[in-house]
Design a protein around this motif. Structure first.
Motif, mmCIF file in Angstrom:
data_model
loop_
_atom_site.group_PDB
_atom_site.id
_atom_site.type_symbol
_atom_site.label_atom_id
_atom_site.label_comp_id
_atom_site.label_asym_id
_atom_site.label_seq_id
_atom_site.Cartn_x
_atom_site.Cartn_y
_atom_site.Cartn_z
ATOM 1 N N VAL A 111 0.822 -1.218 -0.017
ATOM 2 C CA VAL A 111 -0.415 -0.309 0.311
ATOM 3 C C VAL A 111 0.593 1.481 -0.167
ATOM 4 C CG1 VAL A 111 -2.015 1.034 1.073
ATOM 5 C CG2 VAL A 111 -2.204 -1.047 1.127
ATOM 6 N N PRO A 112 1.439 1.803 -1.517
ATOM 7 C CA PRO A 112 2.583 3.202 -1.384
ATOM 8 C C PRO A 112 1.194 4.256 -0.810
ATOM 9 C CG PRO A 112 1.341 2.412 -3.870
ATOM 10 C CD PRO A 112 0.898 1.260 -2.765
ATOM 11 N N TYR A 113 2.023 5.188 -0.564
ATOM 12 C CA TYR A 113 0.926 6.016 0.382
ATOM 13 C C TYR A 113 1.748 7.279 -0.753
ATOM 14 C CZ TYR A 113 0.209 10.357 3.166
ATOM 15 O OH TYR A 113 0.104 11.348 3.778
ATOM 16 N N ASN A 114 0.289 7.822 -1.061
ATOM 17 C CA ASN A 114 0.673 9.110 -1.909
ATOM 18 C C ASN A 114 0.397 10.501 -1.354
ATOM 19 O OD1 ASN A 114 2.497 7.493 -3.959
ATOM 20 N ND2 ASN A 114 -0.171 6.732 -4.951
ATOM 21 N N PRO A 115 1.299 11.363 -1.322
ATOM 22 C CA PRO A 115 1.048 12.645 0.046
ATOM 23 C C PRO A 115 0.144 13.252 -1.106
ATOM 24 C CG PRO A 115 3.136 13.029 -0.590
ATOM 25 C CD PRO A 115 2.194 11.393 -1.018
ATOM 26 N N PRO A 116 -1.095 13.521 -0.771
ATOM 27 C CA PRO A 116 -2.380 14.631 -0.896
ATOM 28 C C PRO A 116 -1.707 15.869 -1.182
ATOM 29 C CG PRO A 116 -2.961 14.804 1.165
ATOM 30 C CD PRO A 116 -2.136 13.809 1.175
ATOM 31 N N SER A 117 -1.802 16.702 -2.459
ATOM 32 C CA SER A 117 -1.273 18.154 -2.483
ATOM 33 C C SER A 117 -2.191 19.351 -1.293
ATOM 34 C CB SER A 117 -1.908 18.984 -3.769
ATOM 35 O OG SER A 117 -2.887 19.054 -4.135
ATOM 36 N N SER A 118 -1.106 20.581 -0.889
ATOM 37 C CA SER A 118 -1.326 21.559 -0.037
ATOM 38 C C SER A 118 -2.304 21.940 -0.023
ATOM 39 C CB SER A 118 0.396 21.890 0.542
ATOM 40 O OG SER A 118 1.373 21.136 1.273
ATOM 41 N N LEU A 119 -3.210 22.926 0.775
ATOM 42 C CA LEU A 119 -4.298 23.149 0.270
ATOM 43 C C LEU A 119 -3.744 24.575 0.523
ATOM 44 C CD1 LEU A 119 -6.340 22.367 3.596
ATOM 45 C CD2 LEU A 119 -6.937 22.410 1.329
ATOM 46 N N SER A 120 -3.965 25.545 -1.046
ATOM 47 C CA SER A 120 -3.398 26.839 -1.619
ATOM 48 C C SER A 120 -3.935 28.027 -0.504
ATOM 49 C CB SER A 120 -4.095 26.367 -2.611
ATOM 50 O OG SER A 120 -3.511 28.065 -3.806
ATOM 51 N N SER A 121 -2.515 28.966 -0.343
ATOM 52 C CA SER A 121 -2.512 29.877 0.096
ATOM 53 C C SER A 121 -2.691 31.657 -0.454
ATOM 54 C CB SER A 121 -1.679 30.023 1.189
ATOM 55 O OG SER A 121 0.103 30.149 0.595
ATOM 56 N N ILE A 122 -2.546 31.084 -1.779
ATOM 57 C CA ILE A 122 -1.700 31.637 -3.059
ATOM 58 C C ILE A 122 -3.535 32.191 -3.591
ATOM 59 C CG2 ILE A 122 -1.602 32.034 -5.920
ATOM 60 C CD1 ILE A 122 0.596 29.992 -4.872
ATOM 61 N N PRO A 123 -3.836 33.462 -3.345
ATOM 62 C CA PRO A 123 -5.449 34.371 -4.108
ATOM 63 C C PRO A 123 -5.827 33.380 -4.836
ATOM 64 C CG PRO A 123 -4.110 35.847 -3.092
ATOM 65 C CD PRO A 123 -3.162 34.743 -3.007
ATOM 66 N N HIS A 124 -7.145 33.265 -5.103
ATOM 67 C CA HIS A 124 -7.563 32.203 -6.936
ATOM 68 C C HIS A 124 -9.053 31.963 -5.867
ATOM 69 C CE1 HIS A 124 -6.842 27.900 -6.490
ATOM 70 N NE2 HIS A 124 -6.096 28.336 -5.270
ATOM 71 N N SER A 125 -9.990 31.122 -6.958
ATOM 72 C CA SER A 125 -11.319 30.716 -6.508
ATOM 73 C C SER A 125 -12.023 31.258 -5.618
ATOM 74 C CB SER A 125 -11.288 29.836 -6.410
ATOM 75 O OG SER A 125 -10.112 28.840 -5.693
ATOM 76 N N VAL A 126 -12.443 30.724 -4.211
ATOM 77 C CA VAL A 126 -12.999 31.045 -3.483
ATOM 78 C C VAL A 126 -11.717 30.904 -2.021
ATOM 79 C CG1 VAL A 126 -15.018 30.498 -1.463
ATOM 80 C CG2 VAL A 126 -14.862 30.021 -3.964
ATOM 81 N N LYS A 127 -12.137 31.664 -0.640
ATOM 82 C CA LYS A 127 -11.488 31.733 -0.115
ATOM 83 C C LYS A 127 -12.553 31.535 1.723
ATOM 84 C CE LYS A 127 -9.162 34.941 3.624
ATOM 85 N NZ LYS A 127 -8.884 36.243 3.602
ATOM 86 N N VAL A 128 -11.742 29.829 2.232
ATOM 87 C CA VAL A 128 -11.974 30.160 3.067
ATOM 88 C C VAL A 128 -11.699 30.302 4.659
ATOM 89 C CG1 VAL A 128 -12.567 27.606 4.912
ATOM 90 C CG2 VAL A 128 -13.095 28.261 1.585
ATOM 91 N N GLU A 129 -12.188 30.792 5.834
ATOM 92 C CA GLU A 129 -11.001 31.636 6.558
ATOM 93 C C GLU A 129 -12.165 30.738 7.466
ATOM 94 O OE1 GLU A 129 -10.646 35.315 9.524
ATOM 95 O OE2 GLU A 129 -11.603 35.276 7.353
ATOM 96 N N VAL A 130 -10.866 30.524 8.137
ATOM 97 C CA VAL A 130 -11.543 29.130 9.699
ATOM 98 C C VAL A 130 -10.813 30.489 11.167
ATOM 99 C CG1 VAL A 130 -11.687 27.264 11.139
ATOM 100 C CG2 VAL A 130 -11.620 27.353 8.042
ATOM 101 N N ILE A 131 -11.667 29.894 11.909
ATOM 102 C CA ILE A 131 -11.261 30.100 13.286
ATOM 103 C C ILE A 131 -11.659 29.409 14.370
ATOM 104 C CG2 ILE A 131 -12.405 32.580 15.510
ATOM 105 C CD1 ILE A 131 -12.582 33.995 13.117
ATOM 106 N N LEU A 132 -11.142 28.578 15.515
ATOM 107 C CA LEU A 132 -10.673 27.320 16.780
ATOM 108 C C LEU A 132 -11.190 27.988 17.878
ATOM 109 C CD1 LEU A 132 -8.119 25.236 14.955
ATOM 110 C CD2 LEU A 132 -10.811 25.422 14.500
ATOM 111 N N GLU A 133 -12.051 27.217 18.106
ATOM 112 C CA GLU A 133 -12.333 28.375 20.130
ATOM 113 C C GLU A 133 -12.051 26.777 20.627
ATOM 114 O OE1 GLU A 133 -15.841 30.224 19.973
ATOM 115 O OE2 GLU A 133 -15.484 31.759 18.683
ATOM 116 N N THR A 134 -11.691 26.891 21.783
ATOM 117 C CA THR A 134 -11.403 25.175 22.361
ATOM 118 C C THR A 134 -11.928 25.872 23.734
ATOM 119 O OG1 THR A 134 -9.578 26.433 23.753
ATOM 120 C CG2 THR A 134 -9.251 25.183 21.756
ATOM 121 N N GLU A 135 -12.574 24.292 24.530
ATOM 122 C CA GLU A 135 -13.541 24.981 25.362
ATOM 123 C C GLU A 135 -12.952 25.068 26.608
ATOM 124 O OE1 GLU A 135 -15.647 21.545 26.372
ATOM 125 O OE2 GLU A 135 -14.019 20.173 26.623
ATOM 126 N N ASP A 136 -11.598 24.818 27.212
ATOM 127 C CA ASP A 136 -10.781 25.084 28.076
ATOM 128 C C ASP A 136 -10.452 26.324 27.539
ATOM 129 O OD1 ASP A 136 -9.549 24.056 26.121
ATOM 130 O OD2 ASP A 136 -8.453 22.528 27.378
#
Length: 199
Positions: A89-114
């Motif tokens: 079972v060879p492993y082919n790493p997926p491509s990285s998520l793009s940080s170069i502006p194009h298409s749709v921007k997804v911004e995520v903000i995480l909050e921890t309960e502690d």
């Protein structure tokens, strides 16, 4: 009775092999790769568990195929399935998520309960139809963003010490989306065990 003990020893070796694979290889785990492929082609939930059960069954069966006589040899033979898995079972790493502006921007903000700071986040984006991995990146802050072409996705968020979260994303070209706020709940299960239990 001796055959039963041989079988149990081989199965324990297989279980050890699975845990070692998950803990050491992280996203490159052969178990997860097999499970992911099973899930994509057979369209079944919890394919990672099915992959694990299959591996343990093979580890047990090998002990009888090779006519193992002692529990120790059965255990070692069961554990050796890890080497076979890594070869087949060879492993082919997926491509990285793009940080170069194009298409749709997804911004995520995480909050921890502690309210603890977040030092490591693994974000995996999957196609919502067949759960094919479209990209994966690591971030080192509670706030981050990436760009992704239009489509329907599942975003998986993994943070050590917290429960894994999956969110559906519907991205439309030309439409801005509000920052996605996700609250993380504490979990005692290590990430590699949570990965095994994912649908």
């Amino acid at each position: 009775m001796n055959a039963f003990k041989i079988g149990i020893s081989g199965a324990l070796g297989g279980i050890l092999c699975i845990l070692a694979d998950l803990a050491q290889k992280a996203e490159a785990s052969a178990v997860l790769t097999i499970g992911h492929n099973l899930g994509m082609f057979l369209k079944i939930p919890y394919a990672n568990i099915l992959a694990s059960v299959t591996i343990v069954a093979i580890a047990t069966g090998l002990c009888f195929i090779f006519d193992v006589k002692t529990k120790q040899r059965a255990f070692y033979l069961g554990a050796s399935i890890l080497a076979i898995m890594m070869t087949l079972v060879p492993y082919n790493p997926p491509s990285s998520l793009s940080s170069i502006p194009h298409s749709v921007k997804v911004e995520v903000i995480l909050e921890t309960e502690d309210n603890r700071p977040i030092k490591e986040v693994t974000v995996t984006l999957l196609d919502s139809n067949n759960r094919e991995i479209m990209g994966r990146s690591k971030f080192q802050d509670r706030s981050f963003y990436f760009y992704q072409p239009e489509g329907d996705y599942i975003m998986r968020i993994e943070v050590p010490g917290y429960r894994t979260v999956e969110r559906e994303l519907k991205l439309v070209e030309g439409e801005e989306i509000e920052p996605i706020r996700i609250k993380l709940n504490r979990s005692k299960l290590p990430i590699f065990i949570q990965r095994l239990l994912l649908r």
